[in-house]
Design a protein around this motif. Sequence first.
Motif, mmCIF file in Angstrom:
data_model
loop_
_atom_site.group_PDB
_atom_site.id
_atom_site.type_symbol
_atom_site.label_atom_id
_atom_site.label_comp_id
_atom_site.label_asym_id
_atom_site.label_seq_id
_atom_site.Cartn_x
_atom_site.Cartn_y
_atom_site.Cartn_z
ATOM 1 N N LEU A 23 27.154 72.039 107.287
ATOM 2 C CA LEU A 23 26.587 72.241 105.954
ATOM 3 C C LEU A 23 25.081 72.008 105.952
ATOM 4 C CD1 LEU A 23 29.380 70.535 103.836
ATOM 5 C CD2 LEU A 23 28.972 72.992 104.123
ATOM 6 N N ARG A 24 24.630 70.970 106.635
ATOM 7 C CA ARG A 24 23.181 70.689 106.707
ATOM 8 C C ARG A 24 22.435 71.829 107.383
ATOM 9 N NH1 ARG A 24 24.630 64.764 108.448
ATOM 10 N NH2 ARG A 24 24.577 63.732 106.425
ATOM 11 N N ASP A 58 40.225 62.567 108.154
ATOM 12 C CA ASP A 58 40.892 61.422 108.764
ATOM 13 C C ASP A 58 40.085 60.823 109.905
ATOM 14 O OD1 ASP A 58 43.042 61.572 107.037
ATOM 15 O OD2 ASP A 58 44.156 62.927 108.346
ATOM 16 N N THR A 59 39.247 61.630 110.533
ATOM 17 C CA THR A 59 38.412 61.125 111.622
ATOM 18 C C THR A 59 36.945 61.304 111.268
ATOM 19 O OG1 THR A 59 38.384 63.230 112.803
ATOM 20 C CG2 THR A 59 40.166 61.695 113.359
ATOM 21 N N ASN A 60 36.146 60.364 111.693
ATOM 22 C CA ASN A 60 34.707 60.415 111.428
ATOM 23 C C ASN A 60 34.060 61.626 112.087
ATOM 24 O OD1 ASN A 60 35.399 57.983 110.333
ATOM 25 N ND2 ASN A 60 33.872 56.787 111.443
ATOM 26 N N ILE A 61 34.469 61.931 113.319
ATOM 27 C CA ILE A 61 33.813 63.012 114.059
ATOM 28 C C ILE A 61 34.022 64.360 113.378
ATOM 29 C CG2 ILE A 61 35.721 63.411 115.666
ATOM 30 C CD1 ILE A 61 32.016 63.535 116.591
ATOM 31 N N GLN A 62 35.211 64.597 112.837
ATOM 32 C CA GLN A 62 35.458 65.861 112.142
ATOM 33 C C GLN A 62 34.583 65.963 110.889
ATOM 34 O OE1 GLN A 62 39.434 66.442 110.635
ATOM 35 N NE2 GLN A 62 39.248 68.645 110.754
ATOM 36 N N GLY A 63 34.487 64.878 110.146
ATOM 37 C CA GLY A 63 33.636 64.868 108.965
ATOM 38 C C GLY A 63 32.175 65.063 109.301
ATOM 39 N N GLU A 64 31.721 64.422 110.372
ATOM 40 C CA GLU A 64 30.327 64.561 110.781
ATOM 41 C C GLU A 64 30.022 65.974 111.270
ATOM 42 O OE1 GLU A 64 29.689 61.387 113.545
ATOM 43 O OE2 GLU A 64 29.890 59.865 111.986
ATOM 44 N N LEU A 65 30.964 66.602 111.958
ATOM 45 C CA LEU A 65 30.767 67.981 112.403
ATOM 46 C C LEU A 65 30.636 68.930 111.214
ATOM 47 C CD1 LEU A 65 33.265 68.201 115.390
ATOM 48 C CD2 LEU A 65 30.776 68.385 115.505
ATOM 49 N N HIS A 66 31.497 68.747 110.221
ATOM 50 C CA HIS A 66 31.429 69.606 109.047
ATOM 51 C C HIS A 66 30.170 69.317 108.231
ATOM 52 C CE1 HIS A 66 35.951 70.801 109.010
ATOM 53 N NE2 HIS A 66 35.324 71.147 110.110
ATOM 54 N N ALA A 67 29.762 68.064 108.165
ATOM 55 C CA ALA A 67 28.524 67.716 107.461
ATOM 56 C C ALA A 67 27.323 68.375 108.137
ATOM 57 C CB ALA A 67 28.358 66.199 107.419
ATOM 58 N N ASN A 68 27.288 68.365 109.463
ATOM 59 C CA ASN A 68 26.185 69.001 110.189
ATOM 60 C C ASN A 68 26.182 70.511 109.986
ATOM 61 O OD1 ASN A 68 25.005 66.678 111.168
ATOM 62 N ND2 ASN A 68 26.262 66.653 113.010
ATOM 63 N N ALA A 103 29.049 75.238 99.563
ATOM 64 C CA ALA A 103 29.651 74.354 100.559
ATOM 65 C C ALA A 103 31.143 74.637 100.711
ATOM 66 C CB ALA A 103 29.435 72.896 100.167
ATOM 67 N N LYS A 104 31.834 74.876 99.611
ATOM 68 C CA LYS A 104 33.263 75.216 99.679
ATOM 69 C C LYS A 104 33.474 76.519 100.439
ATOM 70 C CE LYS A 104 34.973 72.867 95.561
ATOM 71 N NZ LYS A 104 35.565 73.028 94.225
ATOM 72 N N ARG A 105 32.624 77.516 100.182
ATOM 73 C CA ARG A 105 32.743 78.797 100.897
ATOM 74 C C ARG A 105 32.542 78.614 102.390
ATOM 75 N NH1 ARG A 105 29.942 80.839 96.527
ATOM 76 N NH2 ARG A 105 27.970 80.706 97.629
ATOM 77 N N ILE A 106 31.569 77.799 102.772
ATOM 78 C CA ILE A 106 31.289 77.584 104.198
ATOM 79 C C ILE A 106 32.466 76.892 104.868
ATOM 80 C CG2 ILE A 106 29.850 76.290 105.818
ATOM 81 C CD1 ILE A 106 27.494 76.871 103.881
ATOM 82 N N LEU A 107 32.983 75.840 104.258
ATOM 83 C CA LEU A 107 34.105 75.123 104.864
ATOM 84 C C LEU A 107 35.373 75.971 104.880
ATOM 85 C CD1 LEU A 107 33.707 71.431 103.673
ATOM 86 C CD2 LEU A 107 32.899 72.521 105.772
#
Length: 100
Positions: free
Chosen positions: A27-28, A15-25, A61-65
């Motif tokens: 994973l990266r 729902d928020t960009n910052i949460q998505g970006e944190l999870h993307a980082n 990625a699913k395991r990490i999240l």
Amino acid sequence: MTDQVDNWHKLARYDTNIQGELHANLLRNNGISVSLQPLSAMPGMNSGIVLWIQDIDLAQAKRILDSIDTDGATAPYEMFDESIEATLTPKKDDHNGGTL
């Protein structure tokens, strides 16, 4: 040869960009390629984001999240130790009707 475009799968929507970006980082940092799709075409809008993951990285990625602790402290008041908080609260003097 396979087409790389067809190998991307939607992993999560936030729902928020910052949460998505944190999870993307996160994973990266674990060596997983991530593509971000903002849910608004207007720059600066905090309307949410979708994470896309390549086929070969989907299970990892699913395991990490799934391993992220979401039961931790989320509000400042949850971070206080009750024993410390009790020493900061004025005690009532029942004999004189006031505080100590």
